[in-house]
Motif scaffolding. Structure first.
Motif, PDB file in Angstrom:
ATOM      1  N   CYS A   1      -3.123  -0.250  13.032  1.00 41.81           N
ATOM      2  CA  CYS A   1      -4.121   0.820  12.883  1.00 41.81           C
ATOM      3  C   CYS A   1      -4.485   1.446  14.218  1.00 41.81           C
ATOM      4  O   CYS A   1      -4.418   2.673  14.395  1.00 41.81           O
ATOM      5  CB  CYS A   1      -5.375   0.286  12.206  1.00 41.81           C
ATOM      6  SG  CYS A   1      -5.188  -0.052  10.447  1.00 41.81           S
TER       7      CYS A   1
ATOM      8  N   CYS B   1      -8.672   4.069   0.528  1.00 43.11           N
ATOM      9  CA  CYS B   1      -7.614   3.475   1.352  1.00 43.11           C
ATOM     10  C   CYS B   1      -6.247   3.987   0.919  1.00 43.11           C
ATOM     11  O   CYS B   1      -5.980   4.164  -0.279  1.00 43.11           O
ATOM     12  CB  CYS B   1      -7.663   1.948   1.261  1.00 43.11           C
ATOM     13  SG  CYS B   1      -9.141   1.253   2.011  1.00 43.11           S
ATOM     14  N   THR B   2      -5.400   4.208   1.905  1.00 43.49           N
ATOM     15  CA  THR B   2      -4.036   4.684   1.641  1.00 43.49           C
ATOM     16  C   THR B   2      -3.028   3.539   1.655  1.00 43.49           C
ATOM     17  O   THR B   2      -1.891   3.702   1.224  1.00 43.49           O
ATOM     18  CB  THR B   2      -3.622   5.718   2.698  1.00 43.49           C
ATOM     19  OG1 THR B   2      -3.721   5.116   4.002  1.00 43.49           O
ATOM     20  CG2 THR B   2      -4.522   6.949   2.651  1.00 43.49           C
ATOM     21  N   SER B   3      -3.450   2.382   2.174  1.00 43.94           N
ATOM     22  CA  SER B   3      -2.546   1.249   2.337  1.00 43.94           C
ATOM     23  C   SER B   3      -3.300  -0.038   2.043  1.00 43.94           C
ATOM     24  O   SER B   3      -4.485  -0.161   2.375  1.00 43.94           O
ATOM     25  CB  SER B   3      -2.000   1.224   3.771  1.00 43.94           C
ATOM     26  OG  SER B   3      -1.166   0.103   3.986  1.00 43.94           O
TER      27      SER B   3
ATOM     28  N   ASP C   1      -4.599   7.660   7.908  1.00 43.36           N
ATOM     29  CA  ASP C   1      -4.502   6.470   7.055  1.00 43.36           C
ATOM     30  C   ASP C   1      -5.713   5.563   7.174  1.00 43.36           C
ATOM     31  O   ASP C   1      -6.386   5.502   8.212  1.00 43.36           O
ATOM     32  CB  ASP C   1      -3.216   5.702   7.379  1.00 43.36           C
ATOM     33  CG  ASP C   1      -2.009   6.346   6.726  1.00 43.36           C
ATOM     34  OD1 ASP C   1      -1.916   6.286   5.487  1.00 43.36           O
ATOM     35  OD2 ASP C   1      -1.191   6.944   7.453  1.00 43.36           O
ATOM     36  N   ARG C   2      -5.984   4.873   6.061  1.00 47.07           N
ATOM     37  CA  ARG C   2      -7.078   3.904   5.973  1.00 47.07           C
ATOM     38  C   ARG C   2      -6.482   2.638   5.340  1.00 47.07           C
ATOM     39  O   ARG C   2      -6.032   2.677   4.188  1.00 47.07           O
ATOM     40  CB  ARG C   2      -8.234   4.464   5.137  1.00 47.07           C
ATOM     41  CG  ARG C   2      -8.773   5.785   5.686  1.00 47.07           C
ATOM     42  CD  ARG C   2      -9.815   6.403   4.766  1.00 47.07           C
ATOM     43  NE  ARG C   2     -11.056   5.641   4.724  1.00 47.07           N
ATOM     44  CZ  ARG C   2     -12.028   5.744   5.622  1.00 47.07           C
ATOM     45  NH1 ARG C   2     -11.907   6.571   6.655  1.00 47.07           N
ATOM     46  NH2 ARG C   2     -13.143   5.021   5.503  1.00 47.07           N
ATOM     47  N   VAL C   3      -6.469   1.557   6.096  1.00 46.79           N
ATOM     48  CA  VAL C   3      -5.741   0.362   5.697  1.00 46.79           C
ATOM     49  C   VAL C   3      -6.715  -0.737   5.276  1.00 46.79           C
ATOM     50  O   VAL C   3      -7.557  -1.173   6.059  1.00 46.79           O
ATOM     51  CB  VAL C   3      -4.837  -0.147   6.841  1.00 46.79           C
ATOM     52  CG1 VAL C   3      -4.023  -1.360   6.380  1.00 46.79           C
ATOM     53  CG2 VAL C   3      -3.908   0.974   7.324  1.00 46.79           C
TER      54      VAL C   3
ATOM     55  N   TYR D   1       2.335   5.540   9.277  1.00 41.34           N
ATOM     56  CA  TYR D   1       0.900   5.680   9.542  1.00 41.34           C
ATOM     57  C   TYR D   1       0.613   6.840  10.499  1.00 41.34           C
ATOM     58  O   TYR D   1       1.368   7.095  11.443  1.00 41.34           O
ATOM     59  CB  TYR D   1       0.332   4.403  10.163  1.00 41.34           C
ATOM     60  CG  TYR D   1       0.145   3.258   9.208  1.00 41.34           C
ATOM     61  CD1 TYR D   1       0.136   3.435   7.827  1.00 41.34           C
ATOM     62  CD2 TYR D   1      -0.040   1.964   9.686  1.00 41.34           C
ATOM     63  CE1 TYR D   1      -0.038   2.377   6.962  1.00 41.34           C
ATOM     64  CE2 TYR D   1      -0.215   0.888   8.824  1.00 41.34           C
ATOM     65  CZ  TYR D   1      -0.206   1.098   7.468  1.00 41.34           C
ATOM     66  OH  TYR D   1      -0.375   0.038   6.610  1.00 41.34           O
TER      67      TYR D   1
ATOM     68  N   ALA E   1      -5.543   4.973  12.903  1.00 43.20           N
ATOM     69  CA  ALA E   1      -5.914   4.752  11.506  1.00 43.20           C
ATOM     70  C   ALA E   1      -7.175   3.896  11.431  1.00 43.20           C
ATOM     71  O   ALA E   1      -7.618   3.321  12.427  1.00 43.20           O
ATOM     72  CB  ALA E   1      -4.761   4.082  10.760  1.00 43.20           C
TER      73      ALA E   1
END
Length: 552
Positions: free
Chosen positions: A249, A277-279, A228-230, A224, A254
């Motif tokens: 985060c 979102c990346t995750s 990143d966007r979780v 991360y 993030a």
């Protein structure tokens, strides 16, 4: 020549990245200073979003409000609500002033709420008014006379919540800074209840150091950064949401994305697509629901690269689809327990798919793992099954006000005994093969049969009850009750048992199957043979194929 002994089932997590020595509040402030203009929190249902600078202002206002209400360091503040932005605000506001946040499962009923409020000594309870079929406000009124220590009840979305926030406006920043400066990273900051084998849950007490570092290193292994966007559809009341989600985060800058108050596959897929979102997090049940959603193909999931699957064993085919159809090529499998903050082992982004579908990874940075003979306590050789133990920064301070139960779980050398059977291979990868105790993991929820059995004993027609887990495609395991009836009583159906439990037990603790028997399978020494009961139940319910399904 003497025979060379087998390599012991012991591993330590080597890392060039040092442990964090911060409190949660100080770490959060460092992130705000570094990434103040970046998105921090998005609540899709509420239509709200905050940058880190905006989030910090809200958190500080709420912290001042808590202080103005008389909440101080070490006092317990309960949170009883589904996922929403206010949950996160309270998490960081309590951390700033050193109040201990007590997570209360949104599925709890009145008698479970009453027990937790009294056992933890909760002074303030912040709760949703209602969610789905749960009337939280009604249940609070029901138990409040029996909870003498509960002084303040704040209901989200009402004047009481507005008043709490307003009372903190214009607070002196120097006062909050002074409070933060008085805190130690080793102070308790969170109590999370785990189902108890005695019929009552135990409060795992966690420090800033425990959960901040666990969130940080889980995030490190997911690579991360502030980019990143979780997406966090897993519950905040559990470590999966508030530690692996929120703290992972905020310790990296993030963005936390709340797709909905409770899990909804459509809302989750829509959130991933709209927020890029990346995750994405989830227990296998959640990923199965998302993959099977009829509108799955209409959502652009191309932003995904990673995520975490944990909570219960992952079917191999589900993992392959998550990688192939959702694009989560770096998806990680985690294993842990609330008492270890929670993650002890994790797969790495560069691990092969075979590793990710057949193990729960290897020990995390700065942690130790070993597999021991449950009888002797001695470390077994690699490839030999035994009980998995964890030691290091993540091990809880103890069970809240239960030193005897703490001593049963954590030995003199500070090893946490998980109760799980495991095998460690030559490269240090761990495979969970079963459980020493009878705990059932249903859809990521830990369920202890003893608690349900004791409740079933209160049924006027039940003489004796034994609860076991049986294989289930959707939840990994499902609950089954074997019951002996009192003489002259009519045999109970599963529907009748469910009706008896409804509203008194959390929904995930209600048995799906019921089998009426004259006697239980017993050992020669008079112990119930639950292994034999499970074997018979698989045949009885026609679950042979489900039982043979491969899991990681």
């Amino acid at each position: 020549m003497p025979e060379i002994p087998a390599l012991p089932s012991y591993a330590s997590g080597i890392s060039d990245v040092p442990l964090l020595g911060d409190t949660i509040g100080d770490n959060f402030d460092r992130t705000v200073a570094a990434f103040g203009d970046r998105d921090a929190l998005v609540d899709r249902e509420a239509g709200s979003r905050w940058t880190y600078r905006e989030l910090a202002a809200e958190v500080n206002t709420l912290a001042h409000g808590l202080v103005a209400t008389g909440i101080g360091k070490g006092e317990r503040v309960g949170i009883w609500a589904p996922n929403r932005a206010e949950w996160t605000l309270l998490q960081y506001a309590t951390a700033k002033i050193g109040a201990i946040l007590v997570n209360i499962n949104p599925a709890y009923r009145a008698h479970e709420l009453e027990y937790v409020l009294n056992q933890a000594g909760v002074r303030m309870l912040v709760a949703a008014e209602r969610f789905k079929t749960s009337d939280y406000a009604g249940m609070i009124e029901q138990v409040r006379p029996k909870c003498p220590g509960l002084e303040h009840v704040v209901l989200l979305g009402t004047d009481s919540w507005t008043g709490l926030r307003e009372s903190g406006r214009g607070g002196d920043p120097a006062v909050l800074a002074g409070l933060q400066a008085s805190l130690s990273a080793d102070d308790p900051i969170n109590i999370q209840y785990t189902s108890g084998t005695t019929g009552f849950p135990k409060g795992a007490t966690l420090s800033h150091h425990n959960i901040l570092n666990n969130g940080f290193f889980v995030g490190e292994l997911c690579n991360y950064t502030e980019q990143d966007r979780v997406c966090i559809p897993v519950p905040f009341y559990h470590c999966f949401g508030m530690v692996m989600g929120n703290l992972a985060c905020t310790s990296h800058g993030a963005c936390m994305v709340i797709p909905a108050p409770g899990f909804d596959p459509k809302a989750t897929l829509a959130a991933v697509a709209a927020e890029r979102c990346t995750s994405l997090y989830g227990v296998p049940t959640m990923f199965i629901a998302e993959l099977n959603d009829p509108d799955f193909a209409t959502h652009d999931l191309s932003s995904l690269r990673t995520g975490i699957m944990a909570g219960s064993p992952c079917p191999v085919e589900v993992m392959r689809q998550v990688i192939d159809r959702m694009g989560m090529t770096e998806v990680s499998i985690c294993y842990g327990m609330t008492e270890t903050s929670p993650v002890s082992t994790q797969t790495r982004a560069d691990d092969s798919v075979a590793r990710r579908v057949s193990t729960v990874g290897r020990v995390g940075p700065h942690l130790e793992s070993k597999v021991v003979d449950p009888e002797t306590g001695l470390t077994v050789g690699r490839g030999t099954p035994g009980e998995l133990c964890t030691r290091g920064y993540s091990v809880m301070l103890g069970y809240w006000e239960e030193p005897e139960k703490t001593a049963e779980a954590i030995d003199a050398a500070r090893w946490m005994h998980t109760g799980d059977l495991a095998v460690m291979d030559e490269d240090g990868y761990v495979n969970i093969t079963g459980r020493i105790k009878d705990m059932v993991i249903r859809g990521g929820e830990n369920v202890y049969p003893r608690e349900i059995e004791e409740f079933l004993y209160t049924h006027p027609d039940i003489l004796d009850a034994q609860v076991i887990g049986v294989p289930d495609v959707k939840y990994g395991e499902e609950l089954m009750a074997w019951v002996r009836m009192r003489e002259g009583a009519e045999p109970l159906t599963a529907e009748a048992v469910r009706e008896f439990c409804q509203g008194k037990l959390a929904h995930y603790k209600i048995p799906r199957y019921v089998h009426v028997v004259a006697e239980f399978p017993m050992t020669v020494t008079g112990k119930v043979r639950k292994v034999e009961m499970r074997r018979q139940s698989v045949t009885l319910l026609g679950l042979e194929q489900v039982a043979e399904q491969r899991h990681a």
